[in-house]
Design an enzyme around this catalytic site. Structure first.
Site, short mmCIF file in Angstrom:
data_model
loop_
_atom_site.label_atom_id
_atom_site.label_comp_id
_atom_site.label_asym_id
_atom_site.label_seq_id
_atom_site.Cartn_x
_atom_site.Cartn_y
_atom_site.Cartn_z
N GLN A 1 64.39 40.50 33.83
CA GLN A 1 63.50 41.45 34.47
C GLN A 1 63.83 43.05 34.48
OE1 GLN A 1 60.26 40.65 35.60
NE2 GLN A 1 59.96 42.86 35.81
N ASP B 1 60.15 37.94 25.99
CA ASP B 1 59.27 39.38 26.34
C ASP B 1 58.97 39.80 24.95
OD1 ASP B 1 58.65 40.02 28.97
OD2 ASP B 1 60.79 40.66 29.53
N LYS C 1 56.03 35.13 38.01
CA LYS C 1 56.36 34.52 36.79
C LYS C 1 56.78 32.89 37.26
CE LYS C 1 57.19 39.02 34.51
NZ LYS C 1 57.98 39.79 34.04
#
Ligand code: NAD
Length: 313
Positions: free
Chosen positions: A122, A145, A78
């Site tokens: 994460q 997200d 990422k």
């Protein structure tokens, strides 16, 4: 088993495509690597234009708690994507022992930092931290997200804000190749909070007729056989038998499984499914890169930068 009556008209076109005598050629590939590269180029161009016009470069805070090997690989990828897209990545690597209160304090700080437009924590988090509390602590406008209850709720109410990356990325992939979703029967296998559920909402938002299957579904084969677009997101190799795939169907495989040989494969036998489907996404190189590119797209959009969606030239 639950009796379902399908609308004859909606399936007449499917039956035509599925006519065995047509014996479709092996499936065309839904190339997530190529399409994600096009998305990243779009994001890069949009950000460059924004910066040239005097705007601020978007910042994405990437928070990793602990040293889970898979999570560390995802986070590194990422951060690389940020470089490619022209996004400023802020790295927050915290030890496994970090308490929930400490993590929430960091999120609060990032929520108030005007150099940061996106906050990504994460998952999975260590077991002593409540993922729901953490996900919902991220500012709704920085939730790149798309997992915050408010953003998922908005998607359910057809007022999408930041949309979960995997499901949005799948729609981008299908749109790129001009594959119609509206009005078609889409079967999603898997109903998790991060993939299956938001995907069902996303497809409904796109105008599909959606069936969601999960671990309690009786006679999975029945639903798969009636799928015009089949999306599998379980994480179990062979959960869907390729024989069940309707001729001419579109197959999107989200699952990631590692064989004993070390090879990465999806949830369905690719070769056998490709012999029946019209389109199929490979693993690796299908949905995974689309999820990552969509994260960059969401981050640009969270910064108020419009990103043009690529379509096949
Ligand atoms: P999960 O374990 O949270 O959910 C799995 C879902 O599958 C559940 O809803 C469960 O009910 C369903 N299921 C289990 N057994 C089943 C069966 N026999 N029949 C029908 N449904 C069944 O998993 P997840 O987080 O949603 O991830 C699913 C897979 O997708 C994993 O392999 C994961 O690694 C992968 N994944 C890929 C990406 C990507 O970008 N490519 C993103 C997220 C997840």
């Amino acid at each position: 088993m639950l009796a379902i009556r399908y609308n004859a008209r909606s399936f007449s076109s499917l039956k035509t495509t599925m006519n065995k005598s047509m014996n479709p050629a092996p499936a065309q590939i839904l190339d997530g690597l190529a399409v994600s590269a096009a998305v990243l180029t779009s994001v890069h161009e949009a950000i460059a234009a924004h910066v040239r016009a005097g705007g601020q470069r978007p910042g994405l805070a990437v928070v990793l708690v602990g040293e889970d090997p898979a999570s560390s690989i995802y986070v590194r990828a990422k951060r690389k994507d940020c470089e490619r897209a022209g996004i400023q990545a802020g790295d927050f690597d915290l030890p496994f022992e970090t308490s929930q209160a400490e993590l929430l304090a960091l999120i609060d700080q990032l929520n108030r930092d005007d150099k940061i437009q996106g906050v990504l924590v994460q998952l999975p988090l260590p077991p002593h931290i409540d993922e729901v509390a953490v996900t919902n602590a991220i500012s709704v406008s920085k939730d790149v997200d798309g997992f915050h209850a408010f953003n998922v709720g908005r998607l359910a109410l057809r007022q999408p804000g930041l949309r979960p990356c995997t499901s949005r990325g799948i729609v981008t992939l299908l749109n790129y190749y001009g594959i119609r979703i509206k009005g078609r029967h889409c079967v999603v296998v898997g109903a998790s909070n991060i993939v299956g559920r938001p995907l069902g909402l996303e497809l409904l938002y796109q105008g599909a007729t959606v069936t969601t299957c999960h671990r309690f579904t009786e006679d999975l084969a029945f639903y798969v056989r009636h799928a015009e677009v089949l999306i599998i997101a379980v994480g179990k190799r062979g959960v869907v038998d390729a024989d069940w795939v309707a001729d001419g169907a579109v197959v999107v495989d989200v699952g990631i499984n590692r064989l004993e040989s070390g090879k990465l494969v999806g949830d369905i036998d690719f070769e056998r499914a490709a012999a029946k489907a019209a389109w199929i996404s490979p693993v690796p190189g299908g949905v995974g890169p689309m999820t990552r590119a969509t994260l960059m797209q969401n981050t640009a959009e969270a910064a108020g930068i419009d990103v043009a969606e690529p379509i096949m030239p």
